[in-house]
Design an enzyme around this catalytic site. Structure first.
Site, PDB file in Angstrom:
ATOM      1  N   LEU A   1      -4.141 -55.997  57.593  1.00 18.88           N
ATOM      2  CA  LEU A   1      -5.321 -56.721  58.071  1.00 18.88           C
ATOM      3  C   LEU A   1      -5.122 -58.229  57.969  1.00 18.88           C
ATOM      4  O   LEU A   1      -5.513 -58.978  58.868  1.00 18.88           O
ATOM      5  CB  LEU A   1      -6.563 -56.300  57.289  1.00 18.88           C
ATOM      6  CG  LEU A   1      -7.880 -56.940  57.771  1.00 18.88           C
ATOM      7  CD1 LEU A   1      -8.206 -56.494  59.193  1.00 18.88           C
ATOM      8  CD2 LEU A   1      -9.032 -56.616  56.836  1.00 18.88           C
TER       9      LEU A   1
ATOM     10  N   HIS B   1     -10.068 -74.772  52.876  1.00 20.52           N
ATOM     11  CA  HIS B   1     -10.087 -73.367  53.281  1.00 20.52           C
ATOM     12  C   HIS B   1     -10.479 -73.206  54.749  1.00 20.52           C
ATOM     13  O   HIS B   1     -10.570 -72.088  55.240  1.00 20.52           O
ATOM     14  CB  HIS B   1     -11.048 -72.577  52.388  1.00 20.52           C
ATOM     15  CG  HIS B   1     -10.604 -72.542  50.956  1.00 20.52           C
ATOM     16  ND1 HIS B   1     -10.971 -73.513  50.049  1.00 20.52           N
ATOM     17  CD2 HIS B   1      -9.811 -71.678  50.284  1.00 20.52           C
ATOM     18  CE1 HIS B   1     -10.428 -73.237  48.880  1.00 20.52           C
ATOM     19  NE2 HIS B   1      -9.723 -72.133  48.994  1.00 20.52           N
TER      20      HIS B   1
END
Length: 767
Positions: free
Chosen positions: A17, A703
């Protein structure tokens, strides 16, 4: 007696994933391919649980990024800034909320992230406005239930409980409490439950881990009201109420009177709560109990003998038909499959159980608890022998380490002088400007850098060739930092894999897996070291490359280390001695490294402790014991240096208000923190407390792939300047830059330096 789970890992056996998401984000695969990867993982998970004997299998525990972000989309809890994104393009909206988006005329920041209770998993923080409305927007929970039905599996859909969902979020404006929104939110839950009951769902799992916290009477009343309303509207629906990570505590009597079918108990974190429940006058023996006996957060093999005693105790008050056997919490926090590990030392491997093996343990415990299943007795004996072997193993114990711990003195955790004295000496030694600039430590780890490390590990690249490549990368990064005008440089950490794994590989007492990956946030996966024995350091771990980097420049270079609490928290830690003892062992090893760095001319040394807040027990009455040993361990690691050596620490994605005095007690000369996603809100704790040491409030979110503008950084710096002494302010990103690309990193850092210089120039003009 039956078996069940709260949730299962979702990244794939070999991080399929993660790879698919990152390929999708970079336009290397299309949405169809991404969705196929997700469906393959879900199908494999469901079929494996079925094959290994799990009777009631969860659905809606899968997520592309985070289960609370999924809940936000399910409930239509979408902040207004995302309205510019086409809601029909679901994945673009979803990932924009998680990561931010810069595309065409769209430029939106990501939602805030913080730690999931006391784990190293990060969740997306819901944002609430006064009188906010909710709608059943994403039908993911319905779709996944149908997907499992096509496989012939009738699952237990998982929903975050409404009270926990609201408590996990934050108000984005003043004048209301987010729990005021409960009446607006519940109709969406009713709509979801209506659709599930039409599909003949029998059990619904409500995760309410807020029940492990110190709740107010009002919050307990909201819990009672919520589940009474659900029961009134859906009297035949079986509610599986899940609490984990600690006891129900003072919330227990409220919980025992709820109209729910099953109570889940985390008996790993809180084994004594079973006695409290069985002895309570409010306990209804017809209520089913799910005994969370298999550790969902660690990788040590279950002790069948001890677990069976707990099952026996429960069965004296509760019928076998009303007992479930389960893991303590979702297996999200454990790696997939120990069978993939062919390089682990056999003696250590026999002590371990990953997610697949935990399924087998759950099923075996169920069968061992049934007297007629004598065929499982050989598994009982095998389990007993492995646990005895672990207790007696010579791999675990080091008498020299134990002696050093026994001889620790109070002075080992104290700097020679107070910060006010040290600050003057450090300013003279380092000669830094106002608003000094730095980064948190790591620079982008490109495919080339990762390939060098892999080839070196496989023996395809010699030590000499590998060192040459790393040295060149370090020199290039030093020259870039000099060119843009950073004031304290870093060597970039190109030789390092993970900030904890790297140190574990160089310390005694650690073992490593090849596929022991767990999700930290989104596509970010970590492979925690297995801390199985006494910890010691044979030789320097970071001195070689730090010393080399400093030799290339006259500008100060930071030595970069991971702190003892973070190494402890982000490892699979041995459970056969107090965590405080293990933490002090790590602290002494880091202390030796700090002294060696100082002796080699490094005058700035950063000891990262992003996990200090994460390790805090969930109940406030347990905080002091933890904070005392955690803060002391950091100080042991940092206190062997001279006054003019500047000690930094870094913390990210934490709420500091409740423990700010303890953060101050760490006595780091400089602390850098994440503040950009919260637009400097997290700085309030330091301001209100009048934090005495220097602070670097992060001015851009690493991030997210978006590059912050010069104006954005300036605005955040002005906010900091308005509330902090200007002589105490550092300018830095939120966190390390390892996961970013070089083009965006260079652009962002250039803006960061420009903003700091502009602020300095304004100060000179004022003078």
């Amino acid at each position: 007696m039956k078996t069940t789970l709260l949730g299962y890992p979702r990244i794939g056996n070999k991080r399929e994933l993660k790879k698919a998401c990152e390929a999708f984000w970079s336009d290397k695969i299309d949405e169809t391919t991404l969705l196929k990867t997700a469906n393959d993982i879900k199908t494999q998970n469901w079929l494996q649980q079925q094959a290994l004997g799990i009777d009631l299998i969860p659905s809606n525990d899968f997520s592309f990024y985070d289960q609370i972000l999924d809940a936000c989309l399910t409930f239509g809890c979408i902040p207004k800034r995302y309205k510019t994104i086409d809601s029909n393009n679901f994945l673009e909206l979803y990932f924009a909320m998680a990561r931010g988006l810069q595309k065409d005329n769209i430029d939106v920041t990501a939602m805030e992230m913080t730690k999931w209770f006391d784990t190293n998993y990060h969740y997306i923080v819901p944002e609430f406005e006064k009188n906010q409305s909710f709608t059943f927007f994403s039908k993911k929970i319905i779709e996944e239930y149908k997907e499992a039905l096509k496989l012939g599996i009738k699952t237990k859909p998982v929903l975050i409980g409404p009270v926990t969902f609201l408590l996990l979020g934050k108000e984005k404006e003043s004048g209301f409490n987010r729990l005021d929104l409960l009446d607006n939110l519940l109709p969406v839950y009713f709509e979801i439950l209506s659709e599930l009951t039409r599909l003949d769902a029998e059990y619904i799992q409500f995760d309410e881990p807020c029940l492990a916290l110190n709740l107010s009477e009002k919050e307990r009343q909201d819990i009672t009201s919520t589940y009474n309303q659900i029961h009134h509207k859906f009297p035949d629906l079986k509610i599986y109420l899940a609490n984990y990570f600690d006891c129900y505590g003072e919330n227990l009597e409220t919980v025992l009177q709820l109209p729910v079918d099953t109570l889940h108990l985390d008996l790993v974190r809180c084994p004594l709560q079973l006695d409290d429940i069985l002895e309570s006058k409010n306990f209804n023996p017809n209520t089913k109990l799910a005994l969370g006996l298999v550790d969902g957060r660690n990788i040590w093999k279950n002790n069948f003998e001890a677990s069976l005693k707990i099952i026996e105790k429960a069965s004296k008050k509760v019928s076998f038909e009303n007992l479930w056997i389960s893991a303590s919490c979702s297996l999200l926090h454990t790696p997939y499959d120990l069978d993939l590990e062919i390089n682990l030392q056999p003696e250590i491997k026999q002590w371990l159980a990953f997610a697949k093996q935990k399924l087998e343990e759950i099923t075996t415990l169920k069968n061992l608890a049934s007297p007629e299943n004598e065929s499982y007795l050989s598994l009982f004996e095998e389990n007993k022998l492995a646990n005895i072997n672990r207790q007696r193993s010579k791999l675990i114990h080091n008498e020299n380490v134990k002696e050093r711990i026994a001889n620790l003195k109070e002075s080992d955790s104290l700097r020679k002088n107070a910060f006010s004295v040290r600050q003057t000496k450090q300013k003279n030694a380092l000669n830094l400007p106002l608003y000094p600039t730095t980064t948190i430590g790591s620079f982008p780890q490109t495919k080339e850098v990762r390939s060098w490390r892999l080839k070196y590990k496989k023996g395809l690249l010699s030590q000499e060739a590998y060192d040459f490549l790393i040295a060149k990368e370090i020199e290039d990064s030093i020259r870039f930092q000099e060119e843009i005008g950073l004031d304290v440089l870093v060597h970039g950490e190109f030789e390092r894999n993970d900030m904890v794994e790297y140190f574990g590989e160089k310390l005694n007492g650690f073992a490593f897996s090849d596929f022991g990956w767990v999700q930290s946030y989104g596509s970010r996966c970590v492979k925690p070291p297995i801390l199985f024995g006494d910890v010691s350091r044979d030789k320097p771990m970071t001195v070689k490359w730090s010393e080399y980097a400093q030799s290339l420049t006259d500008i100060p270079v930071k030595g970069m280390l991971t702190g003892p609490v973070t190494i402890l928290q982000w490892s699979f830690v041995r459970n056969d001695q107090p965590r405080a003892t293990t933490c002090n062992q790590i602290a002494l090893a880091i202390r030796d490294e700090v002294i060696d760095l100082e002796n080699k001319g490094l005058k700035v040394i950063q000891i990262d402790e992003p996990a200090i807040r994460e390790g805090l027990p969930l109940r406030k009455e347990d905080w002091n014991e933890y904070l005392n040993w955690a803060v002391k361990a950091f100080r042991i690691s940092a206190s062997g240096v001279q006054d003019d050596t500047q000690i930094h620490t870094h913390m990210c994605y934490s709420e500091f208000n409740d423990i700010i005095s303890n953060i101050a007690d760490m006595d780091a000369d400089v602390i850098t923190i994440e503040t950009s996603r919260s637009e400097m809100e997290l700085l309030d704790a330091f301001v209100n407390f009048k934090y005495p040491n220097e602070i670097g409030p992060g001015v851009y979110d690493i991030h997210s792939p978006r590059v912050p503008s010069l104006e954005e950084i300036e605005q955040l710096l002005l906010k900091a300047k308005n509330v902090l002494p200007k002589a105490h302010i550092w300018v830095n990103p939120d966190c390390g830059l390892k996961t970013r690309d070089w083009p965006e990193t260079k652009s962002a850092l250039k803006n960061l330096v420009k903003a700091a210089k502009k602020l300095r120039a304004q100060e000179l003009t004022l003078v």
